[in-house]
Design a protein around this motif. Structure first.
Motif, PDB file in Angstrom:
ATOM      1  N   ARG A 560     -18.207 -31.559 -79.470  1.00  0.00           N
ATOM      2  CA  ARG A 560     -18.366 -30.949 -78.147  1.00  0.00           C
ATOM      3  C   ARG A 560     -19.856 -30.648 -77.883  1.00  0.00           C
ATOM      4  NH1 ARG A 560     -14.484 -25.926 -78.574  1.00  0.00           N
ATOM      5  NH2 ARG A 560     -15.501 -25.948 -80.625  1.00  0.00           N
ATOM      6  N   HIS A 590     -13.104 -32.859 -79.283  1.00  0.00           N
ATOM      7  CA  HIS A 590     -14.048 -33.291 -78.259  1.00  0.00           C
ATOM      8  C   HIS A 590     -13.964 -32.464 -76.978  1.00  0.00           C
ATOM      9  CE1 HIS A 590     -10.419 -35.154 -76.751  1.00  0.00           C
ATOM     10  NE2 HIS A 590     -10.335 -35.924 -77.839  1.00  0.00           N
ATOM     11  N   LYS A 592     -11.800 -30.770 -73.493  1.00  0.00           N
ATOM     12  CA  LYS A 592     -11.096 -31.388 -72.356  1.00  0.00           C
ATOM     13  C   LYS A 592     -12.084 -31.836 -71.291  1.00  0.00           C
ATOM     14  CE  LYS A 592      -6.868 -28.806 -73.249  1.00  0.00           C
ATOM     15  NZ  LYS A 592      -5.869 -27.848 -72.739  1.00  0.00           N
ATOM     16  N   GLY A 595     -12.855 -35.421 -69.219  1.00  0.00           N
ATOM     17  CA  GLY A 595     -12.101 -36.479 -69.873  1.00  0.00           C
ATOM     18  C   GLY A 595     -12.921 -37.699 -70.231  1.00  0.00           C
ATOM     19  N   ARG A 598     -13.369 -37.943 -74.037  1.00  0.00           N
ATOM     20  CA  ARG A 598     -12.088 -38.291 -74.667  1.00  0.00           C
ATOM     21  C   ARG A 598     -11.820 -39.791 -74.543  1.00  0.00           C
ATOM     22  NH1 ARG A 598      -9.060 -35.400 -71.703  1.00  0.00           N
ATOM     23  NH2 ARG A 598      -8.250 -37.003 -70.326  1.00  0.00           N
ATOM     24  N   LYS A 599     -12.075 -40.354 -73.349  1.00  0.00           N
ATOM     25  CA  LYS A 599     -11.863 -41.797 -73.156  1.00  0.00           C
ATOM     26  C   LYS A 599     -12.825 -42.609 -74.015  1.00  0.00           C
ATOM     27  CE  LYS A 599     -10.239 -41.238 -68.392  1.00  0.00           C
ATOM     28  NZ  LYS A 599     -10.523 -41.512 -66.966  1.00  0.00           N
ATOM     29  N   ARG A 602     -11.602 -42.617 -77.633  1.00  0.00           N
ATOM     30  CA  ARG A 602     -10.442 -43.510 -77.828  1.00  0.00           C
ATOM     31  C   ARG A 602     -10.878 -44.982 -77.817  1.00  0.00           C
ATOM     32  NH1 ARG A 602      -4.815 -43.394 -77.412  1.00  0.00           N
ATOM     33  NH2 ARG A 602      -4.895 -41.131 -77.282  1.00  0.00           N
ATOM     34  N   HIS A 617      -2.557 -37.141 -79.414  1.00  0.00           N
ATOM     35  CA  HIS A 617      -3.011 -35.767 -79.185  1.00  0.00           C
ATOM     36  C   HIS A 617      -1.950 -34.816 -79.731  1.00  0.00           C
ATOM     37  CE1 HIS A 617      -6.223 -37.230 -76.712  1.00  0.00           C
ATOM     38  NE2 HIS A 617      -5.377 -37.844 -75.888  1.00  0.00           N
ATOM     39  N   ASN A 625      -5.012 -32.133 -75.190  1.00  0.00           N
ATOM     40  CA  ASN A 625      -5.900 -33.238 -74.838  1.00  0.00           C
ATOM     41  C   ASN A 625      -7.345 -33.025 -75.296  1.00  0.00           C
ATOM     42  OD1 ASN A 625      -3.815 -34.563 -73.601  1.00  0.00           O
ATOM     43  ND2 ASN A 625      -4.278 -33.781 -71.551  1.00  0.00           N
ATOM     44  N   GLY A 626      -7.665 -31.833 -75.765  1.00  0.00           N
ATOM     45  CA  GLY A 626      -9.016 -31.561 -76.248  1.00  0.00           C
ATOM     46  C   GLY A 626      -9.236 -32.017 -77.680  1.00  0.00           C
ATOM     47  N   THR A 628      -8.180 -35.234 -80.616  1.00  0.00           N
ATOM     48  CA  THR A 628      -7.581 -36.538 -80.907  1.00  0.00           C
ATOM     49  C   THR A 628      -7.319 -36.637 -82.405  1.00  0.00           C
ATOM     50  OG1 THR A 628      -8.663 -37.640 -79.039  1.00  0.00           O
ATOM     51  CG2 THR A 628      -7.945 -39.034 -80.866  1.00  0.00           C
TER      52      THR A 628
END
Length: 632
Positions: A560, A590, A592, A595, A598-599, A602, A617, A625-626, A628
């Motif tokens: 983060r 990482h 929220k 996003g 996050r993308k 992934r 998640h 979602n924060g 992975t």
């Protein structure tokens, strides 16, 4: 006092009426002498009016007599005035005594008021002139862009007339500008504008120029403008100018600005031009900066032939026979004397005779000088373009060399990674073969087991040898660059592959410890490139150590606050170490946010292909979602 004044007025009216009736008074009747009211009496009647004579006129025809009836009243009034004067003195003395204690404060208030008044005056003038603050540098230079003569601009502004701006730049080797051109073409105005604006800037005043203009600081400013002949000092126009030039030569230095109008004029043109050329040569040798106006062709030629001196011309409109007041630096100007004379109304006979006396040489010299100056500027411009292209080629060659070196390194690196993978697979196969050898031993087929073991050992030795050779080749390939910018503790380095930058904390043989944000990474020196003045990533939190000193591996990471570039680089090293440590499950924190991170995480994880078992998640209470989760 008021009562006495009224009493005196009544006595004077009565006395005036009486003496006028007797015909003893002059036309002016009443006056004042020595602070006392008196009657104006003709000389022939002075003995008929009783009183004291205080004065008489310059012609002697009138005497001024204080009438007897007003003497006592005047005396009393005079005493009262003296008493009032004493009282005023007493009051002022007392006030001064009280103020004497706060004299320092009064002086400081006076300074502040004067300072504020000066600032207000400067600001008001700047607003009227639409002035700007130029760039001021602590060295001699002139770089005026769209400059205007302050006084001329204010005058034209009040008359709704346009003022023509000028550009004038002197810096580096170019120190002196010789301006030539027609009379009334703007030479002197341009020179005076330059001097006036320079003094205004050094007096902390804004000037009517473009704000990107540059002004230097001069310790001395010498001017020779106008006619300074003096009967008292027995100086003619030319002798006064020579005296000024002598002072300039003795006192000028490289921090001096010299402004000279009609340089060399006032005497025989041939001799005056020669002396002016000698003085110009001396000024150039002393490295002074200056703006000089002239009509002499020898000064234009000298400026063309010598470094440090530029020609400048005031552009003349030949079609309309009118000056444009535009300054063009880089070429000399013509006087256009015949054209101006014709527009002034001189007859053709006079002009034709003058042309015959002048001959063609004068005009041809001007034309030739202008042509040469133009060609010189074109050559210098082409030379500058060639130098710029040469510089671009050098940059491209260096860039190509660096790219070639990086390409060779990456090629060897890919080959090395393939061999390392083969070595890992050989290790895996070794465990399987150990099981096979154990079975063969149980079956008492020892000879066959020995042959298989020796074969595997030779294959692993060959692969390890190739890995070592590739490592040495990569390390040797980087030695040339290392000589240019050697890695050192406290210095900066970046990874060849990813470009991530960090501070070198320690060097241990052929390995180095890099501090990237709050994360420490141990890397081979061959994988690093030393750099200078990097832009380090801004990392708020990095709670992870890829390979701790005791060999333990932390299966979670917090990225983060990192930029996407830094986060993906950290993630790549984290997953690579997890694979080497055979860690089955990874936790990536990482956050929220929008996003985007996050993308990106992934997408990066998908590059590992078949090594990944699952990406998901966790439940909301565990991060949702924060976070992975990765299964390898």
């Amino acid at each position: 006092m008021e009562a006495k004044e009224l009493e005196l007025a009544r006595a004077f009216r009565k006395e005036t009426a009486s003496q006028r009736k007797n015909g003893h008074l002059a036309d002016s009747i009443e006056s004042s002498r020595n602070g006392r009211r008196v009657l104006a009496v003709p000389t022939e009647h002075k003995r008929k009016v009783r009183g004291i004579i205080h004065d008489e006129s310059a012609t002697g025809r009138t005497v001024f007599i204080e009438p007897e009836s007003a003497i006592l009243i005047n005396n009393d009034l005079y005493d009262l005035m003296a008493q009032r004067k004493q009282e005023i003195y007493r009051l002022l003395e007392g006030l001064s005594a009280r103020l004497r204690e706060i004299i320092p404060d009064i002086k400081s208030y006076q300074y502040v008021l004067v300072r504020l008044d000066m600032i207000q005056a400067k600001a008001s003038l700047a607003l009227n002139m639409d002035a700007e603050k130029p760039v001021v540098k602590d060295k001699p230079l002139l770089g005026v862009i769209q400059g205007l003569h302050p006084l001329l601009y204010l005058k034209n502004k009040s008359l709704n007339k346009k003022t023509v701006p000028f550009d004038l730049a002197l810096h580096g080797q170019n120190r002196i500008l010789v301006i030539s051109g027609p009379n009334a073409g703007g030479k002197s105005i341009t020179m005076k504008a330059m001097g006036l604006m320079q003094l205004m800037v050094q007096s902390s005043m804004l000037v009517p120029v473009d704000k990107v203009s540059e002004f230097g600081i001069f310790r001395k400013v010498f001017t020779d403008i106008g006619d300074q002949q003096s009967i008292e000092d027995d100086l003619s126009t030319y002798s006064s100018r020579l005296r000024n030039m002598n002072n300039f030569i003795r006192k000028a230095d490289k921090y001096t600005l010299v402004l000279i109008d009609e340089f060399g004029s006032g005497t025989d043109p041939k001799i005056g031009g020669a002396i002016a050329e000698a003085l110009l040569r001396a000024f150039n040798a002393q490295k002074v900066m200056g703006v000089i106006t002239t009509h002499y062709p020898n000064l234009k030629i000298y400026a063309f032939r010598n470094r440090g001196i530029l020609n400048g011309a005031m552009v003349f409109d030949k079609e309309n026979l009118a000056p444009t007041y535009r300054l063009k630096i880089g070429q000399p100007g013509s006087s256009y004397a015949f054209e101006i004379a014709k527009s002034s109304g001189l007859s053709d006979d006079i002009l034709q005779y003058a042309r015959k006396r002048t001959g063609k040489n004068e005009r041809e010299t001007d034309d030739l000088l202008i042509a040469l100056q133009r060609e010189k500027l074109e050559v210098e411009e082409k030379l500058a373009q060639l130098k710029a292209k040469e510089k671009e080629v050098d940059i491209l060659v260096r860039s190509y060399s660096n790219m070639k070196g990086d390409l060779d390194y990456k090629r060897r690196k890919i080959k090395l990674e393939a061999k390392e993978k083969d070595l890992q697979q050989a290790g895996k196969a070794d465990r399987e073969l150990q099981n096979l050898i154990r079975k063969l031993r149980e079956e008492k087929n020892i000879e066959k087991a020995k042959k298989i073991a020796e074969k595997i050992k030779r294959e692993r030795k060959d692969i390890a040898k190739e890995v070592g050779q590739l490592n040495e080749a990569i390390y040797e390939a980087t030695e040339t660059q290392a000589e240019i910018a050697k890695l050192a503790i406290g210095g900066y380095a970046k990874f060849r592959a990813s470009g991530a930058t960090g501070i070198i904390e320690d060097i241990r043989g052929k390995k180095a410890v890099l501090l990237i944000g709050e994360m420490k990474v141990t890397a081979k020196i061959a994988d690093l490139v030393a750099i200078q003045n990097p832009s380090l990533p801004s990392v708020n939190r990095t709670r992870k150590n890829l390979a701790s000193r005791d060999g333990q591996f932390e299966s979670k990471i917090d990225i983060r606050g990192m930029s996407i570039h830094d986060a993906l680089f950290t993630l790549e090293k984290f997953v690579d170490n997890a694979i080497l440590k055979d860690t089955p499950v990874l936790r990536i924190l990482h956050g929220k946010g929008t996003g985007a991170l996050r993308k990106a995480v992934r997408q990066k994880l998908k590059e590992y292909g078949a090594m990944l078992v699952n990406i998901y998640h966790p439940e909301e209470e565990l991060g949702g979602n924060g976070v992975t989760m990765v299964e390898l």
